[in-house]
Motif scaffolding. Sequence first.
Motif, PDB file in Angstrom:
ATOM      1  N   UNK A 129      10.537   5.559  -4.292  1.00  0.00           N
ATOM      2  CA  UNK A 129      10.663   6.360  -3.071  1.00  0.00           C
ATOM      3  C   UNK A 129      11.637   5.693  -2.107  1.00  0.00           C
ATOM      4  N   UNK A 130      12.351   6.486  -1.293  1.00  0.00           N
ATOM      5  CA  UNK A 130      13.272   5.884  -0.320  1.00  0.00           C
ATOM      6  C   UNK A 130      12.498   5.227   0.823  1.00  0.00           C
ATOM      7  N   UNK A 131      13.043   4.134   1.352  1.00  0.00           N
ATOM      8  CA  UNK A 131      12.486   3.499   2.543  1.00  0.00           C
ATOM      9  C   UNK A 131      12.832   4.414   3.716  1.00  0.00           C
ATOM     10  N   UNK A 168      12.434 -10.637  -8.625  1.00  0.00           N
ATOM     11  CA  UNK A 168      11.909 -10.315  -9.953  1.00  0.00           C
ATOM     12  C   UNK A 168      12.456  -8.988 -10.465  1.00  0.00           C
ATOM     13  N   UNK A 169      12.402  -8.828 -11.751  1.00  0.00           N
ATOM     14  CA  UNK A 169      12.816  -7.571 -12.362  1.00  0.00           C
ATOM     15  C   UNK A 169      11.564  -6.730 -12.642  1.00  0.00           C
ATOM     16  N   UNK A 170      10.689  -6.636 -11.640  1.00  0.00           N
ATOM     17  CA  UNK A 170       9.454  -5.872 -11.763  1.00  0.00           C
ATOM     18  C   UNK A 170       9.627  -4.495 -11.146  1.00  0.00           C
ATOM     19  N   UNK A 171       8.808  -3.561 -11.609  1.00  0.00           N
ATOM     20  CA  UNK A 171       8.781  -2.229 -11.030  1.00  0.00           C
ATOM     21  C   UNK A 171       7.422  -1.624 -11.326  1.00  0.00           C
ATOM     22  N   UNK A 172       7.173  -0.456 -10.802  1.00  0.00           N
ATOM     23  CA  UNK A 172       5.907   0.210 -11.039  1.00  0.00           C
ATOM     24  C   UNK A 172       4.746  -0.526 -10.387  1.00  0.00           C
ATOM     25  N   UNK A 173       3.549  -0.395 -10.921  1.00  0.00           N
ATOM     26  CA  UNK A 173       2.364  -0.979 -10.290  1.00  0.00           C
ATOM     27  C   UNK A 173       2.383  -2.511 -10.230  1.00  0.00           C
ATOM     28  N   UNK A 174       3.142  -3.154 -11.119  1.00  0.00           N
ATOM     29  CA  UNK A 174       3.198  -4.619 -11.102  1.00  0.00           C
ATOM     30  C   UNK A 174       3.897  -5.149  -9.858  1.00  0.00           C
ATOM     31  N   UNK A 175       4.858  -4.407  -9.337  1.00  0.00           N
ATOM     32  CA  UNK A 175       5.630  -4.880  -8.186  1.00  0.00           C
ATOM     33  C   UNK A 175       4.779  -5.007  -6.926  1.00  0.00           C
ATOM     34  N   UNK A 176       3.988  -4.003  -6.524  1.00  0.00           N
ATOM     35  CA  UNK A 176       3.121  -4.199  -5.357  1.00  0.00           C
ATOM     36  C   UNK A 176       2.123  -5.345  -5.545  1.00  0.00           C
ATOM     37  N   UNK A 177       1.637  -5.532  -6.774  1.00  0.00           N
ATOM     38  CA  UNK A 177       0.713  -6.645  -7.036  1.00  0.00           C
ATOM     39  C   UNK A 177       1.414  -7.982  -6.824  1.00  0.00           C
ATOM     40  N   UNK A 178       2.637  -8.100  -7.325  1.00  0.00           N
ATOM     41  CA  UNK A 178       3.428  -9.329  -7.138  1.00  0.00           C
ATOM     42  C   UNK A 178       3.680  -9.574  -5.662  1.00  0.00           C
ATOM     43  N   UNK A 237       0.833  -1.205   0.000  1.00  0.00           N
ATOM     44  CA  UNK A 237       0.000   0.000   0.000  1.00  0.00           C
ATOM     45  C   UNK A 237       0.870   1.258   0.000  1.00  0.00           C
ATOM     46  N   UNK A 238       1.928   1.257   0.800  1.00  0.00           N
ATOM     47  CA  UNK A 238       2.838   2.400   0.852  1.00  0.00           C
ATOM     48  C   UNK A 238       3.539   2.592  -0.492  1.00  0.00           C
ATOM     49  N   UNK A 239       3.897   1.498  -1.154  1.00  0.00           N
ATOM     50  CA  UNK A 239       4.559   1.589  -2.454  1.00  0.00           C
ATOM     51  C   UNK A 239       3.622   2.178  -3.502  1.00  0.00           C
ATOM     52  N   UNK A 240       2.371   1.819  -3.430  1.00  0.00           N
ATOM     53  CA  UNK A 240       1.394   2.385  -4.366  1.00  0.00           C
ATOM     54  C   UNK A 240       1.247   3.892  -4.150  1.00  0.00           C
ATOM     55  N   UNK A 241       1.272   4.295  -2.887  1.00  0.00           N
ATOM     56  CA  UNK A 241       1.094   5.714  -2.572  1.00  0.00           C
ATOM     57  C   UNK A 241       2.348   6.535  -2.891  1.00  0.00           C
ATOM     58  N   UNK A 242       3.512   6.047  -2.455  1.00  0.00           N
ATOM     59  CA  UNK A 242       4.748   6.823  -2.594  1.00  0.00           C
ATOM     60  C   UNK A 242       5.489   6.555  -3.899  1.00  0.00           C
ATOM     61  N   UNK A 243       5.224   5.397  -4.504  1.00  0.00           N
ATOM     62  CA  UNK A 243       5.960   4.990  -5.696  1.00  0.00           C
ATOM     63  C   UNK A 243       7.089   4.047  -5.322  1.00  0.00           C
ATOM     64  N   UNK A 244       7.421   3.141  -6.212  1.00  0.00           N
ATOM     65  CA  UNK A 244       8.447   2.143  -5.910  1.00  0.00           C
ATOM     66  C   UNK A 244       9.858   2.726  -5.879  1.00  0.00           C
ATOM     67  N   UNK A 252      17.953   3.101   0.213  1.00  0.00           N
ATOM     68  CA  UNK A 252      17.322   1.991  -0.505  1.00  0.00           C
ATOM     69  C   UNK A 252      15.932   2.384  -0.974  1.00  0.00           C
ATOM     70  N   UNK A 253      15.590   2.115  -2.227  1.00  0.00           N
ATOM     71  CA  UNK A 253      14.240   2.420  -2.696  1.00  0.00           C
ATOM     72  C   UNK A 253      13.247   1.333  -2.264  1.00  0.00           C
ATOM     73  N   UNK A 254      12.000   1.712  -2.225  1.00  0.00           N
ATOM     74  CA  UNK A 254      10.923   0.799  -1.844  1.00  0.00           C
ATOM     75  C   UNK A 254      10.930  -0.451  -2.721  1.00  0.00           C
ATOM     76  N   UNK A 255      11.285  -0.314  -4.003  1.00  0.00           N
ATOM     77  CA  UNK A 255      11.285  -1.484  -4.898  1.00  0.00           C
ATOM     78  C   UNK A 255      12.193  -2.582  -4.354  1.00  0.00           C
ATOM     79  N   UNK A 256      13.359  -2.204  -3.768  1.00  0.00           N
ATOM     80  CA  UNK A 256      14.270  -3.210  -3.208  1.00  0.00           C
ATOM     81  C   UNK A 256      13.621  -3.953  -2.046  1.00  0.00           C
ATOM     82  N   UNK A 257      12.927  -3.212  -1.198  1.00  0.00           N
ATOM     83  CA  UNK A 257      12.240  -3.829  -0.053  1.00  0.00           C
ATOM     84  C   UNK A 257      11.162  -4.796  -0.528  1.00  0.00           C
TER      85      UNK A 257
END
Length: 129
Positions: A28-30, A70-80, A19-26, A36-41
């Motif tokens: 965004x820093x943790x 995975x090599x996912x980012x953007x909206x697909x990453x929170x879904x995964x 939910x935080x990743x959707x709001x702040x973007x992947x 570290x960006x949220x995508x790494x977390x």
Amino acid sequence: MEISDHINTPAAEGQLPAAAAREAGTGAPVPTCPDRPVRDLLRHTGKVHRWATAFAVEGHTSYHPDGKEPDLDGPQLPDWFRAGHGLRVATAEELRLTLWTRLPLTAVTVTGAPEPARLRGENSGVTWS
């Protein structure tokens, strides 16, 4: 604490990173690790959810390598992430009794000591048999 508490609490709180990743973007820093960006977390913890689920489902009793992140980012990453977390929670709920009985301990009795002492291992009142 009941076994269901060990499932229900992570079930609810485990969705918060997605939910935080959707709001702040992947990207965004943790907050606790600003380098570290949220995508790494999400990639790391999502991989861990799947790795832990494999232990329960496949019955591993020793080291088992994890999968690749995975090599996912953007909206697909929170879904995964949500999908892997949901699978872990569903598996824990489904197997809640058999997971606890797979432990090699035959009996554990905890008596008397207040929680902080037990956590420190002092005057624990724990007996193993």
